[in-house]
Write a protein that holds these residues in place. Sequence first.
Motif, PDB file in Angstrom:
ATOM      1  N   LYS A   1       0.847  -1.199   0.000  1.00  0.00           N
ATOM      2  CA  LYS A   1       0.000   0.000   0.000  1.00  0.00           C
ATOM      3  C   LYS A   1       0.880   1.244   0.000  1.00  0.00           C
ATOM      4  CE  LYS A   1      -3.922   1.313   3.009  1.00  0.00           C
ATOM      5  NZ  LYS A   1      -4.472   1.037   4.365  1.00  0.00           N
TER       6      LYS A   1
ATOM      7  N   SER B   1      -3.034   6.152   1.011  1.00  0.00           N
ATOM      8  CA  SER B   1      -4.457   5.931   1.278  1.00  0.00           C
ATOM      9  C   SER B   1      -5.131   7.287   1.443  1.00  0.00           C
ATOM     10  CB  SER B   1      -4.644   5.087   2.540  1.00  0.00           C
ATOM     11  OG  SER B   1      -4.312   5.850   3.686  1.00  0.00           O
TER      12      SER B   1
ATOM     13  N   LEU C   1      -3.058  -3.194  -3.640  1.00  0.00           N
ATOM     14  CA  LEU C   1      -3.971  -2.137  -4.051  1.00  0.00           C
ATOM     15  C   LEU C   1      -3.744  -1.838  -5.525  1.00  0.00           C
ATOM     16  CD1 LEU C   1      -5.966  -0.670  -2.232  1.00  0.00           C
ATOM     17  CD2 LEU C   1      -4.029  -1.138  -0.795  1.00  0.00           C
TER      18      LEU C   1
ATOM     19  N   PHE D   1      -5.067   5.403  -3.954  1.00  0.00           N
ATOM     20  CA  PHE D   1      -4.104   4.544  -3.235  1.00  0.00           C
ATOM     21  C   PHE D   1      -2.748   4.400  -3.952  1.00  0.00           C
ATOM     22  CE2 PHE D   1      -8.251   3.397  -1.588  1.00  0.00           C
ATOM     23  CZ  PHE D   1      -8.026   3.151  -0.242  1.00  0.00           C
TER      24      PHE D   1
ATOM     25  N   LYS E   1      -6.826  -5.821  -4.417  1.00  0.00           N
ATOM     26  CA  LYS E   1      -7.563  -4.935  -3.519  1.00  0.00           C
ATOM     27  C   LYS E   1      -8.062  -3.758  -4.345  1.00  0.00           C
ATOM     28  CE  LYS E   1      -7.910  -4.905   0.579  1.00  0.00           C
ATOM     29  NZ  LYS E   1      -7.382  -3.992   1.561  1.00  0.00           N
TER      30      LYS E   1
END
Length: 260
Positions: A57, A60, A90, A96, A117
């Motif tokens: 990730k 966010s 992600l 993201f 994701k």
Amino acid sequence: MNILEKIVQHKRIEVAEAKKGISVDELKEKSLFNRTCYSLRESVLDLDRNGIIAEFKRASPSKGIINDRSDVSEIAKAYEQNHVSAISVLTDSEFFKGTLDDLVAVREAVKIPVLRKEFIVDPFQITEAKAYGADIILLIAACLSSKEIKEFSAYAKKIGLNVLLEIHNEEELKDNKFDTIDAIGVNNRNLIDFSVSIQHSLDLASLIPVQYIKVSESGISDPDTIKLLKNEGFQAFLIGENFMKTEDPAQAIQDFVKHI
Ligand SMILES: O=P(O)(O)OC[C@@H](O)[C@@H](O)c1c[nH]c2ccccc12
């Protein structure tokens, strides 16, 4: 408009654009589409693995940039070497900073289940998930009707993918107990105001039927929390930020798994 509505609105525009670039038939001709997926259930129940679904990730909506230095393949390999049960990637770029290329890179780096994701609002994204290397898709109950969850999960199963349904409350659980769903994840983070509480998982644990793999998602940063969640029946733990925000995510996962 709340953030989730904004994300979904943007996603529908993105999907319409993506469809102009490639057809479903073309996606199905990609070499990665023709592959047997790894089983999430088998990997989670494998005693040599630790139940962690470790996430790559970069950013966010709640935290902004989390990590824009780490190499996706290196992190994926480090996660796998530390016996995680699956890797989450992600692929949303707008909020993201992820890409489908990240998904392909992880697929090529590891031999364990990989989760796309994504905010899935159209079956096109499910075909895409398989064509770019995913084994598992996420369906978020807050973004979909019960009818869509039923249809989308049936399609995903038909093409050999595993399905993780994300819920936030009892209502979403009650409405969506389909046998085309493999795992149910309780998101400890509220997708509208970003508040995090492990209590969401604890409250819903006993209500999730045994046929589903039980996953607790988000805000997990302490190995003791894993012990607590295991005692309540959770079998898998989706963790991103706790590793990604550190200077060295490969070291961070190694230190973490020593204590669970
Ligand atoms: O970084 P965290 O707090 O460990 O959370 C990981 C994962 O659960 C979180 O990224 C997530 C859970 N559900 C989502 C849906 C969409 C985007 C992101 C998510």
